[in-house]
Design an enzyme around this catalytic site. Structure first.
Site, PDB file in Angstrom:
ATOM      1  N   ASP A  75       0.819  -1.205   0.000  1.00  0.00           N
ATOM      2  CA  ASP A  75       0.000   0.000   0.000  1.00  0.00           C
ATOM      3  C   ASP A  75       0.863   1.270   0.000  1.00  0.00           C
ATOM      4  O   ASP A  75       2.089   1.212  -0.151  1.00  0.00           O
ATOM      5  CB  ASP A  75      -0.981  -0.032   1.169  1.00  0.00           C
ATOM      6  CG  ASP A  75      -2.326   0.592   0.808  1.00  0.00           C
ATOM      7  OD1 ASP A  75      -2.358   1.452  -0.096  1.00  0.00           O
ATOM      8  OD2 ASP A  75      -3.330   0.234   1.438  1.00  0.00           O
ATOM      9  N   HIS A  76       0.218   2.389   0.190  1.00  0.00           N
ATOM     10  CA  HIS A  76       0.838   3.697   0.014  1.00  0.00           C
ATOM     11  C   HIS A  76       1.983   3.951   0.998  1.00  0.00           C
ATOM     12  O   HIS A  76       2.002   3.446   2.122  1.00  0.00           O
ATOM     13  CB  HIS A  76      -0.214   4.803   0.188  1.00  0.00           C
ATOM     14  CG  HIS A  76      -0.806   4.825   1.577  1.00  0.00           C
ATOM     15  ND1 HIS A  76      -0.245   5.535   2.611  1.00  0.00           N
ATOM     16  CD2 HIS A  76      -1.897   4.212   2.082  1.00  0.00           C
ATOM     17  CE1 HIS A  76      -0.958   5.368   3.712  1.00  0.00           C
ATOM     18  NE2 HIS A  76      -1.976   4.559   3.418  1.00  0.00           N
ATOM     19  N   ASP A  77       2.949   4.739   0.559  1.00  0.00           N
ATOM     20  CA  ASP A  77       4.019   5.273   1.406  1.00  0.00           C
ATOM     21  C   ASP A  77       4.879   4.201   2.057  1.00  0.00           C
ATOM     22  O   ASP A  77       5.476   4.430   3.113  1.00  0.00           O
ATOM     23  CB  ASP A  77       3.430   6.191   2.492  1.00  0.00           C
ATOM     24  CG  ASP A  77       2.765   7.417   1.906  1.00  0.00           C
ATOM     25  OD1 ASP A  77       3.491   8.307   1.432  1.00  0.00           O
ATOM     26  OD2 ASP A  77       1.516   7.467   1.899  1.00  0.00           O
ATOM     27  N   ALA A 129       2.638   2.751   4.776  1.00  0.00           N
ATOM     28  CA  ALA A 129       3.749   3.296   5.561  1.00  0.00           C
ATOM     29  C   ALA A 129       4.570   2.232   6.278  1.00  0.00           C
ATOM     30  O   ALA A 129       5.238   2.504   7.273  1.00  0.00           O
ATOM     31  CB  ALA A 129       3.246   4.332   6.558  1.00  0.00           C
TER      32      ALA A 129
END
Length: 219
Positions: A140-142, A160
């Site tokens: 997922d993101h970051d 993250a």
């Protein structure tokens, strides 16, 4: 001779993972000229010709107009060894990205990544050199995923998260958002990781815990 714009890839590795990388290259219109392996043998009906051993790479590159090299080897340390040797010799690492992979336009992909059918790499995530994100895995993101990591089929990594170099995350594992998995760590298949994992350690289960040897030592 190949044209100046034609991409022609040689594989160093000829096992099962090579099959899926070949299909990823075909999806993108890249020609795979053939494969080599440590002993010159590969899977029957691999789909491309076996051209020799790792020692023959220089001659094969010259003969076949190879523009870059892919290393479809599932074991992280072996993949790093071969990739490092090729980079030291001045070769370019080819990235195998399936046509059915979903890659954010803001993701950063380092050389030699292998993003297999159905995988998702979301916004502002970095995937390091020679890393595999396997079938239907999602990052997922970051997230920050290091070099020569293997994220196995069906893994889900929350936003993250940080995955250290050469870590292995086994089939169907879940890594919660913000978790850090250290370099060379192993996450067992189906594990649910709810706390950070130390470098070099092995965790299994739901919630994931370190394995213990008979003397009580945690790995």
């Amino acid at each position: 001779m190949s044209s100046s714009t034609e991409k022609r890839v040689l594989l160093v590795g000829a096992g099962g993972h090579a099959r899926v990388c070949i299909e990823a290259f075909i999806d993108r219109g890249t020609t795979v000229v053939g494969a080599v392996s440590a002993d010159g043998t590969g899977l029957v009906d691999l789909g491309v010709p076996m051209l020799g051993t790792e020692h023959d790479v220089d001659a094969i590159v010259e003969q076949h107009g190879v523009t870059s090299i892919c290393v479809p080897i599932g074991m992280n340390t072996a993949r790093q060894r071969v990739c490092s040797s090729l980079l030291d010799a001045g070769y370019e690492l080819a990235s195998a990205v399936s046509g059915s992979a979903v890659i954010s336009r803001t993701a950063v992909l380092d050389p030699g990544v292998q993003l297999i059918a159905g995988c998702v790499v979301n916004a502002a995530t970095t995937i390091g050199t020679g890393t595999i994100v396997n079938t239907n895995a999602s990052v997922d993101h970051d997230c920050s995923v290091g070099d020569y990591v293997h994220i196995a089929p069906g893994v889900a990594i929350g936003g993250a998260a940080t995955i250290g170099d050469r870590a292995f995350v086994g089939i169907g594992a879940r890594v919660l958002p913000g978790i850090s998995i250290g370099p060379d760590a192993v996450v067992g298949g189906g594990a649910v990781v709810i706390r950070d994992v130390a470098a070099g350690s092995t965790v299994v289960g739901n919630p994931a815990r370190g394995l213990r040897d008979r003397d009580g030592t945690t790995r």
